[in-house]
Design an enzyme around this catalytic site. Structure first.
Site, PDB file in Angstrom:
ATOM      1  N   ARG A 195       0.847  -1.202   0.000  1.00  0.00           N
ATOM      2  CA  ARG A 195       0.000   0.000   0.000  1.00  0.00           C
ATOM      3  C   ARG A 195       0.882   1.250   0.000  1.00  0.00           C
ATOM      4  O   ARG A 195       0.559   2.249  -0.639  1.00  0.00           O
ATOM      5  CB  ARG A 195      -0.936   0.007   1.202  1.00  0.00           C
ATOM      6  N   CYS A 220      -1.434   5.786   8.991  1.00  0.00           N
ATOM      7  CA  CYS A 220      -1.760   4.520   8.322  1.00  0.00           C
ATOM      8  C   CYS A 220      -2.863   4.813   7.322  1.00  0.00           C
ATOM      9  O   CYS A 220      -2.823   5.835   6.637  1.00  0.00           O
ATOM     10  CB  CYS A 220      -2.169   3.468   9.358  1.00  0.00           C
TER      11      CYS A 220
END
Length: 328
Positions: free
Chosen positions: A219, A277
């Site tokens: 990611r 995050c």
């Protein structure tokens, strides 16, 4: 010595008056005696773990079960009902540990102070309580609860190292069904843990701070983005997956190991470090790990979901951090 952030299963069992040799739950008449006896028998705890003594006074131990995962919908209220640590109260990520707002605030924005105070009281916390939080995956959800309670001014808050799996591995008792706590009356303050918002991130980096991206490496690089509409990472951010701070059993690496790990990424006790995050949940686990290593971590609650919601914000891809534009 930094403030303890973790709790071992042996200490929690002792505080509950549970003797691992027979696993029986004590009755109300014997719990205090058993708690003191078992706590006094515990060995010294590792760095970053709370000591078994003094044990919380009777009625002053609150256990939260934060059963949640962004990628596993089975981590939910029903799983809690099927079996949880005795006395643990179910805590909802969406209802209790997150607020609501525009996409610019991120997917799991911080709750409003009044709303969180109401939730915490409803979940049974009073002034002076010791709160233990756990989940059933990798302590990310539990770390969010830990961080929020610390942010709200509580100090005796600890994450159960290894979570529910560690409790089960010790063959300690479970309880099915629902635990309905008595309404608490705790007084909360606010803002006791450092944060940055989206607008402050570029200045934090220009001032020499480090920005850790706690998401999985795929990611970070932009190779995969299963949740947010934009793939990649914040320019200048360093890939530091939260999975790196725990072992295969979901237990945190030792304080010494974490100090070395974060030092390799450039972070020491004198370094400013912000963690983000996808939505601000998993990054709390990185902040906890930093605290265990003796480094103060700052949380960016909006995280990638907030940053990427604006077309004006730059995006970097690939395995290198990239550079934050000077004019931002």
């Amino acid at each position: 010595m930094s403030q303890p952030v973790l709790l071992s299963t042996d200490v929690l069992a002792a505080w509950m008056g549970v003797d691992p040799t027979d696993n029986s739950l004590p009755n109300s008449d014997t719990v205090h005696v058993r708690t003191k006896m078992l706590s006094d028998q515990l060995r010294d705890q590792p760095e970053g773990f709370v000591s078994g003594t003094p044990a919380p006074e009777p009625g002053k131990l609150v256990i939260w079960d934060v059963r949640w995962s962004a990628s596993d919908p089975s981590q939910n209220h029903e799983a809690y009902r099927q079996g949880h640590i005795p006395g643990a109260v179910y805590v909802s990520m969406a209802s209790h540990l997150s607020g609501h707002g525009s996409p610019a605030m991120g997917r799991h924005p911080l709750p409003e102070p009044a709303d969180f105070t109401e939730s915490v009281r409803m979940l049974g916390i009073n002034d002076g309580d010791t709160v233990v939080v756990y989940d059933a995956v990798d302590s990310s959800a539990a770390a969010r609860a830990w961080w929020l309670l610390r942010y709200a001014g509580l100090t005796k808050v600890y994450v159960l190292d290894g979570g529910l799996d560690a409790w089960r591995a010790r063959d300690l008792p479970l309880q099915a069904g629902e635990v309905l706590p008595r309404f608490g009356s705790v007084y909360l303050s606010w803002g006791k843990m450092p944060v940055v918002d989206t607008a402050e991130v570029p200045e934090f980096l220009r001032a020499g701070g480090l920005l850790f991206d706690a998401r999985a490496s795929e990611r970070y690089s932009g190779a995969s983005e299963p949740i947010d509409p934009v793939a990649g990472h914040i320019p200048s951010a360093i890939s530091a997956p939260s999975s790196d701070v725990t072992d295969a059993h979901g237990k945190f690496r030792s304080a010494a190991e974490l100090r070395e790990y974060f030092a390799d990424l450039g972070a020491t006790q004198n370094t400013g470090v912000t963690a983000y995050c996808g939505s601000g949940v998993t990054a709390a686990k990185t902040v906890l790990a930093l605290a265990l290593a003796g480094v103060e971590g700052v949380l960016y609650p909006g995280s990638w979901s907030a940053w990427s919601s604006s077309r004006d914000m730059p995006v970097a891809t690939g395995e290198e951090p990239g550079t934050m534009p000077e004019d931002l």
